[in-house]
Design an enzyme around this catalytic site. Sequence first.
Site, PDB file in Angstrom:
ATOM      1  N   GLU A  52       0.854  -1.108  -0.047  1.00 11.19           N
ATOM      2  CA  GLU A  52       0.011   0.003   0.062  1.00 11.19           C
ATOM      3  C   GLU A  52       0.832   1.366  -0.045  1.00 11.19           C
ATOM      4  O   GLU A  52       0.596   2.275  -0.906  1.00 11.19           O
ATOM      5  CB  GLU A  52      -0.813   0.187   1.139  1.00 11.19           C
ATOM      6  CG  GLU A  52      -1.937  -1.025   1.131  1.00 11.19           C
ATOM      7  CD  GLU A  52      -1.401  -2.360   2.115  1.00 11.19           C
ATOM      8  OE1 GLU A  52      -2.400  -3.094   2.722  1.00 11.19           O
ATOM      9  OE2 GLU A  52      -0.097  -2.597   2.033  1.00 11.19           O
ATOM     10  N   CYS A  75      -2.672  -3.650   7.126  1.00 16.44           N
ATOM     11  CA  CYS A  75      -2.401  -3.876   8.397  1.00 16.44           C
ATOM     12  C   CYS A  75      -2.647  -2.578   9.157  1.00 16.44           C
ATOM     13  O   CYS A  75      -2.578  -1.544   8.698  1.00 16.44           O
ATOM     14  CB  CYS A  75      -0.931  -4.472   8.642  1.00 16.44           C
ATOM     15  SG  CYS A  75       0.145  -2.874   8.155  1.00 16.44           S
ATOM     16  N   CYS A  84      -0.667   0.329   7.436  1.00 15.41           N
ATOM     17  CA  CYS A  84      -0.777   0.854   6.387  1.00 15.41           C
ATOM     18  C   CYS A  84      -2.092   1.938   6.280  1.00 15.41           C
ATOM     19  O   CYS A  84      -2.364   2.420   5.530  1.00 15.41           O
ATOM     20  CB  CYS A  84      -1.014  -0.277   5.263  1.00 15.41           C
ATOM     21  SG  CYS A  84       0.625  -1.118   4.791  1.00 15.41           S
ATOM     22  N   ALA A 154      10.095 -35.989  -8.347  1.00 16.42           N
ATOM     23  CA  ALA A 154       9.707 -36.257  -9.745  1.00 16.42           C
ATOM     24  C   ALA A 154       9.915 -37.789 -10.033  1.00 16.42           C
ATOM     25  O   ALA A 154      10.687 -38.528  -9.381  1.00 16.42           O
ATOM     26  CB  ALA A 154      11.017 -35.522 -10.450  1.00 16.42           C
ATOM     27  N   SER A 168      19.475 -41.374 -11.420  1.00  9.32           N
ATOM     28  CA  SER A 168      18.016 -40.524 -11.152  1.00  9.32           C
ATOM     29  C   SER A 168      18.252 -39.465 -12.009  1.00  9.32           C
ATOM     30  O   SER A 168      17.392 -38.458 -12.200  1.00  9.32           O
ATOM     31  CB  SER A 168      17.532 -40.311  -9.988  1.00  9.32           C
ATOM     32  OG  SER A 168      18.810 -39.591  -9.343  1.00  9.32           O
ATOM     33  N   ARG A 184      12.230 -23.706  -5.079  1.00  9.67           N
ATOM     34  CA  ARG A 184      13.376 -23.474  -3.931  1.00  9.67           C
ATOM     35  C   ARG A 184      13.528 -22.042  -3.926  1.00  9.67           C
ATOM     36  O   ARG A 184      13.717 -21.920  -2.447  1.00  9.67           O
ATOM     37  CB  ARG A 184      14.826 -23.991  -4.619  1.00  9.67           C
ATOM     38  CG  ARG A 184      14.761 -25.593  -4.706  1.00  9.67           C
ATOM     39  CD  ARG A 184      16.203 -26.140  -5.226  1.00  9.67           C
ATOM     40  NE  ARG A 184      16.025 -27.734  -5.158  1.00  9.67           N
ATOM     41  CZ  ARG A 184      17.374 -28.459  -5.371  1.00  9.67           C
ATOM     42  NH1 ARG A 184      18.434 -27.716  -5.498  1.00  9.67           N
ATOM     43  NH2 ARG A 184      17.164 -29.569  -5.523  1.00  9.67           N
ATOM     44  N   THR A 196      19.380 -39.202   1.634  1.00  7.62           N
ATOM     45  CA  THR A 196      19.403 -38.447   0.120  1.00  7.62           C
ATOM     46  C   THR A 196      20.824 -37.920   0.088  1.00  7.62           C
ATOM     47  O   THR A 196      21.712 -37.889  -0.978  1.00  7.62           O
ATOM     48  CB  THR A 196      18.582 -37.263   0.108  1.00  7.62           C
ATOM     49  OG1 THR A 196      17.319 -37.912   0.234  1.00  7.62           O
ATOM     50  CG2 THR A 196      18.719 -36.441  -1.150  1.00  7.62           C
ATOM     51  N   SER A 221      19.004 -38.339  12.440  1.00  5.09           N
ATOM     52  CA  SER A 221      18.806 -38.530  13.795  1.00  5.09           C
ATOM     53  C   SER A 221      20.065 -38.782  14.496  1.00  5.09           C
ATOM     54  O   SER A 221      20.022 -38.591  15.667  1.00  5.09           O
ATOM     55  CB  SER A 221      17.732 -39.864  13.786  1.00  5.09           C
ATOM     56  OG  SER A 221      18.355 -40.946  13.153  1.00  5.09           O
TER      57      SER A 221
END
Length: 368
Positions: A52, A75, A84, A154, A168, A184, A196, A221
């Site tokens: 704004e 706000c 605002c 994917a 992959s 991302r 991974t 972990s």
Amino acid sequence: MDDQDYMELALRLAEKGEGWTAPNPMVGAVIVKDGRIIGQGWHECYGELHAERNALKACAESPEGGTMYVTLEPCCHHGKQPPCVDAILAAGIRRVVVGSGDPNPLVSGKGIQVLKEHGVEVTEQILQKECDRLNKMFFHYIRTGQPYVTMKYAMTMDGKIAAYTGASRWITGEKARAHVQRQRHRHTAIMAGVGTVLADDPLLTCRMEGGKDPIRVICDSSLRTPTDAQVVVTAAHTPTILATCCKDRKKHEAYEAFGCRVLVAGEEGGQVDLPGLMGMLGQEQIDSILLEGGGTLNWSALKSGIVQKVQAYIAPKIFGGQSARTPVEGTGVPFPEDAVFLKDSRITCLGEDFLIESEVKRPVYGDC
């Protein structure tokens, strides 16, 4: 042009803040006077002017008597920027058209109430569905204090995320991979499991030109992440959090020497307690997470109930292979009626590939 047309323009402006405003929402504003657009703006970056005030600042002439179109309720409280509603009233805006209400308890209808009490005409819920969709992450975070989690993977049309050899790269084409980089950029953090990291040694950064790297969160972990892994050796430049159940300070220090943060979370079944971790990350102002885990972490995330959205990039390929990995592994559900049900699915073509995006429907399997 009518109210919807101007709100559509405000939405397009709001999207320009994608990836830069968190944990604040994306907001766009357009000011119209005598049928002409005289000012427009958006919330460009967290901590900077709101949409704004940017629109008012950009006005080519006095906005007095004009109409402001804004995708989110203005706000009415002091944060990093002043309210605002004060700027709107001082500018003499006659009418304010709002897309979404703001669920923030500090606002939540109060901004609209202040405007009405000062004689400003307010029209609500213009393109509300579209405005709500724009800020799903913000709405979830402000209501729960926990990040909005998008589970992304994917796969081929026979449901494989790798060949039986483990190879992959690449399942999808360039357009789909570019779309992932945008995700991302948009999410505050990216999360993967130690499996991974051990299998692929990913960098987990944003490769979009002009993009922002997400905070990297590795669920580990027992702290098995190699100290020469890319996510560790680059931690001084790209924030990296190792979420673990391990309390061994000597192990922590090995990672901290590279600039990693070690976050000790609760334990659930020998693994990091994911709901508890979400609460901890929410306190760090991490409002959204892109989950790029393997089958084990994906199943744990779904079972624990932390996932709000699923993004499945599907390539028109067949890998086959009984042992080839699939996006969600773990124990799985015992019966079809126990499935994790999805809703509000949308399909987008990305070159030869397809993206299916679905919201997670509640309740899901187990105690979630």
